[in-house]
Design an enzyme around this catalytic site. Sequence first.
Site, mmCIF file in Angstrom:
data_model
loop_
_atom_site.group_PDB
_atom_site.id
_atom_site.type_symbol
_atom_site.label_atom_id
_atom_site.label_comp_id
_atom_site.label_asym_id
_atom_site.label_seq_id
_atom_site.Cartn_x
_atom_site.Cartn_y
_atom_site.Cartn_z
ATOM 1 N N CYS A 161 55.913 72.767 16.490
ATOM 2 C CA CYS A 161 56.882 71.777 16.962
ATOM 3 C C CYS A 161 58.016 72.525 17.662
ATOM 4 O O CYS A 161 58.815 73.195 17.001
ATOM 5 C CB CYS A 161 57.425 70.976 15.774
ATOM 6 S SG CYS A 161 58.692 69.797 16.249
ATOM 7 N N HIS A 205 47.438 69.376 23.455
ATOM 8 C CA HIS A 205 48.112 68.535 24.453
ATOM 9 C C HIS A 205 47.152 68.197 25.584
ATOM 10 O O HIS A 205 46.376 69.052 26.015
ATOM 11 C CB HIS A 205 49.322 69.273 25.041
ATOM 12 C CG HIS A 205 50.368 69.572 24.013
ATOM 13 N ND1 HIS A 205 51.350 68.687 23.671
ATOM 14 C CD2 HIS A 205 50.544 70.655 23.218
ATOM 15 C CE1 HIS A 205 52.111 69.206 22.712
ATOM 16 N NE2 HIS A 205 51.638 70.404 22.422
ATOM 17 N N CYS A 252 59.374 66.372 23.442
ATOM 18 C CA CYS A 252 58.393 67.169 22.692
ATOM 19 C C CYS A 252 58.427 68.576 23.301
ATOM 20 O O CYS A 252 58.073 68.758 24.478
ATOM 21 C CB CYS A 252 57.008 66.548 22.830
ATOM 22 S SG CYS A 252 55.711 67.508 22.029
ATOM 23 N N GLU A 255 53.345 61.149 21.142
ATOM 24 C CA GLU A 255 52.992 62.235 20.214
ATOM 25 C C GLU A 255 51.943 61.815 19.195
ATOM 26 O O GLU A 255 52.042 60.732 18.607
ATOM 27 C CB GLU A 255 54.239 62.693 19.447
ATOM 28 C CG GLU A 255 55.100 63.629 20.234
ATOM 29 C CD GLU A 255 56.086 64.364 19.340
ATOM 30 O OE1 GLU A 255 55.722 64.781 18.223
ATOM 31 O OE2 GLU A 255 57.239 64.513 19.777
ATOM 32 N N THR A 280 56.764 71.467 22.448
ATOM 33 C CA THR A 280 55.458 72.070 22.750
ATOM 34 C C THR A 280 54.821 71.340 23.932
ATOM 35 O O THR A 280 54.153 71.964 24.767
ATOM 36 C CB THR A 280 54.517 72.023 21.523
ATOM 37 O OG1 THR A 280 54.499 70.687 20.992
ATOM 38 C CG2 THR A 280 54.937 73.004 20.450
ATOM 39 N N GLY A 281 55.055 70.008 24.010
ATOM 40 C CA GLY A 281 54.505 69.220 25.123
ATOM 41 C C GLY A 281 55.100 69.661 26.450
ATOM 42 O O GLY A 281 54.387 69.762 27.459
#
Length: 287
Positions: A76, A169, A227, A218, A229-230
């Site tokens: 995260c 993702h 997000c 998510e 990491t996104g």
Amino acid sequence: MKSFQFTKMHALGNNYIYIDMFQEHLEEEQLATLAVQVSTVHTGIGSDGMILICPSEHAPVKMRIFNSDGSEGKNCGNGLRCVAKYAYENKLVTERVFLIETLSGLVRANVHVESGLVEQVTIDMGSPRLQQNEIPVKADDPQARLINGEMEFSGEQHYVTAVSMGNPHLIFYVDDIEQAPLTTLGPLVEKDPRFPEGVNVEFVEVVNNREIHFRVWERGSGVTQACGTGACAAVVSSVLNHHTARGKDTVVHLAGGDLIINWTEEGSVMMTGPAETVCKGTYYIKS
Ligand SMILES: N[C@@H](CCC[C@H](N)C(=O)O)C(=O)O
């Protein structure tokens, strides 16, 4: 009645209930239910999930993230910046550069301090993983990458790119971010059986070669304001699809604000952005 102390923090609106496991003790079996309970707006505190700040054998601190549906994620980005802020301000670390353990490995945090408080954090998120077996995506050739590949969802063909930043993702490009089919395609793609562990679903509108708009559905939490990491995965995808350049800072405009992401020539994805404390309190555990 049993209780624990919590800190609510957010990073660009992506908000979690943080529990300091150096001070508190919770049973493993209760964590998923607790994540759902604290996240629920009407009867809990209200959040996108719950994050545990734990002792580690490999780093000064370890992060565990639970989505609002109780599922555990392996990474995260926004949570890491908040954990770094918490660790520095609460003296779990003394250095400004330190490691944080996650379920997907070790990352390096660098806190930017103003008047004793951490305002911004840079995280070296490590290298993206691109093989379909690493995401994971079911594929005839598990070692092949899925870059601008064709996939059908509800009878329509889409061009998608799959990236793991320790968590999965799938990135879609759209012409107008305001029209992105977040709440229709998002839940459908998240639970598509071709993604055996589910997937975080991202929509990207390219502004120019240094700037993108971004929205996310998510895995385990639905629509969130941001997000981390996104955003990293979206920049990696944008480099791979020749929309932005490797080794350059790219500004990612999320619903909750901006992140600066750089997929360096050396391989790491660097993420810089804010982290904020909202409040502290006591949560009474429902029996
Ligand atoms: N909000 C996060 C990602 C949280 C976990 C994700 N929903 C998953 O299940 O992989 C971020 O900032 O990266």
